[in-house]
Scaffold this active site. Sequence first.
Site, PDB file in Angstrom:
ATOM      1  N   GLY A 168       1.435  -3.004  -6.205  1.00 43.53           N
ATOM      2  CA  GLY A 168       1.330  -1.672  -5.610  1.00 43.53           C
ATOM      3  C   GLY A 168      -0.019  -1.052  -5.901  1.00 43.53           C
ATOM      4  O   GLY A 168      -1.020  -1.354  -5.251  1.00 43.53           O
ATOM      5  N   SER A 210       3.643  -2.844 -11.960  1.00 39.36           N
ATOM      6  CA  SER A 210       2.406  -2.570 -12.722  1.00 39.36           C
ATOM      7  C   SER A 210       1.528  -3.807 -12.888  1.00 39.36           C
ATOM      8  O   SER A 210       0.871  -3.976 -13.927  1.00 39.36           O
ATOM      9  CB  SER A 210       2.727  -1.974 -14.104  1.00 39.36           C
ATOM     10  OG  SER A 210       3.404  -0.748 -13.955  1.00 39.36           O
ATOM     11  N   TRP A 222       0.812  -1.225   0.000  1.00 41.37           N
ATOM     12  CA  TRP A 222       0.000   0.000   0.000  1.00 41.37           C
ATOM     13  C   TRP A 222       0.841   1.269   0.000  1.00 41.37           C
ATOM     14  O   TRP A 222       0.298   2.372  -0.108  1.00 41.37           O
ATOM     15  CB  TRP A 222      -0.950   0.001   1.219  1.00 41.37           C
ATOM     16  CG  TRP A 222      -2.024  -1.034   1.144  1.00 41.37           C
ATOM     17  CD1 TRP A 222      -2.312  -1.839   0.080  1.00 41.37           C
ATOM     18  CD2 TRP A 222      -2.972  -1.373   2.164  1.00 41.37           C
ATOM     19  NE1 TRP A 222      -3.375  -2.661   0.379  1.00 41.37           N
ATOM     20  CE2 TRP A 222      -3.799  -2.396   1.653  1.00 41.37           C
ATOM     21  CE3 TRP A 222      -3.208  -0.918   3.468  1.00 41.37           C
ATOM     22  CZ2 TRP A 222      -4.830  -2.965   2.395  1.00 41.37           C
ATOM     23  CZ3 TRP A 222      -4.233  -1.480   4.211  1.00 41.37           C
ATOM     24  CH2 TRP A 222      -5.041  -2.496   3.678  1.00 41.37           C
ATOM     25  N   HIS A 261      12.943  -2.417  -0.922  1.00 42.18           N
ATOM     26  CA  HIS A 261      12.085  -1.982  -2.031  1.00 42.18           C
ATOM     27  C   HIS A 261      12.808  -0.865  -2.800  1.00 42.18           C
ATOM     28  O   HIS A 261      13.533  -0.069  -2.216  1.00 42.18           O
ATOM     29  CB  HIS A 261      10.740  -1.479  -1.483  1.00 42.18           C
ATOM     30  CG  HIS A 261       9.758  -1.194  -2.570  1.00 42.18           C
ATOM     31  ND1 HIS A 261       9.766  -0.007  -3.272  1.00 42.18           N
ATOM     32  CD2 HIS A 261       8.771  -1.951  -3.106  1.00 42.18           C
ATOM     33  CE1 HIS A 261       8.809  -0.059  -4.189  1.00 42.18           C
ATOM     34  NE2 HIS A 261       8.193  -1.220  -4.112  1.00 42.18           N
ATOM     35  N   GLU A 272      11.441  -6.921  -9.018  1.00 40.59           N
ATOM     36  CA  GLU A 272      10.673  -5.761  -9.462  1.00 40.59           C
ATOM     37  C   GLU A 272      11.564  -4.870 -10.330  1.00 40.59           C
ATOM     38  O   GLU A 272      12.330  -4.057  -9.797  1.00 40.59           O
ATOM     39  CB  GLU A 272      10.182  -4.952  -8.257  1.00 40.59           C
ATOM     40  CG  GLU A 272       9.185  -5.687  -7.397  1.00 40.59           C
ATOM     41  CD  GLU A 272       8.314  -4.725  -6.611  1.00 40.59           C
ATOM     42  OE1 GLU A 272       7.092  -4.779  -6.778  1.00 40.59           O
ATOM     43  OE2 GLU A 272       8.853  -3.914  -5.839  1.00 40.59           O
TER      44      GLU A 272
END
Length: 256
Positions: free
Chosen positions: A235, A214, A9, A93, A165
């Site tokens: 996300g 995405s 989030w 991240h 990612e």
Amino acid sequence: MKTYIVGNWKLNFTVGEASIYLHKLLKTLPNYRDLEVVVAPSALALQPLSLQIDRHKMKLAAQNGFYRDTGAYTGEISFAQLRGMVDYALVGHSERRYVLHEDDKMIAKKVAAAIRNRITPILCIGEIESERAFGETADVIRDQLLGGLSEVSDDELSKVIIAYEPVWAISSAKSAKLATPDEIREVVDLIRKTLLDTYGAKAAEGVPVLFGGSVSAANAGAYLTVPGVNGLLIGSSSLILSEFCDIIEIAKRVRE
Ligand code: PGA
């Protein structure tokens, strides 16, 4: 191996909004045995949400944590403080690497601190657009993977999840592009080969590898069927409850 559907989030939702979302999600979520549904709210919401959650149905993740358990570290939240509240934590991240300047050394300490506190780290790795353009993807992936795992022993590898990612595919990137299944497969193969060469076949096989960047209900099915991919880190699409539920449903169907 389970399939992991993880909603990140980021810096969204007040504690109240997070609680309402969780309430609605829990109402619609059956008890899936082979599907691990996880959401990573902001740190402020973790404590109340940990009291609200039904851990048979889903789990909580922290978006970050500090590598020391206690001490003079103003503003930080330690994995020791998160212990018992969350089952997972994102570590490294790309927004923490590139916006908050975390390096592999710090990330390695965070991975170790999470494991020490019985929290499964989800180690995020991925190349930026220029690194891919210059043919540096494999080197970057190997460096981030082995750098992030440098304090993890052979026995502890089973306590880690890797999330690939590509930074250029994350929806907040200026000109985000969708990664193709072939591009993902190539890097996931490299991740698995690097783990195998470093830790041996048995240990490497047990490590879940997720994909993020995405992800939406429109592409989740294609990404989940890439060989070697064990789940998704989502996300912006995870902020829309109906879409997150659709992705969970897709994951369930892909497993069947
Ligand atoms: P996105 O974010 O799904 O919005 O691209 C993924 C992530 O940053 O974890």
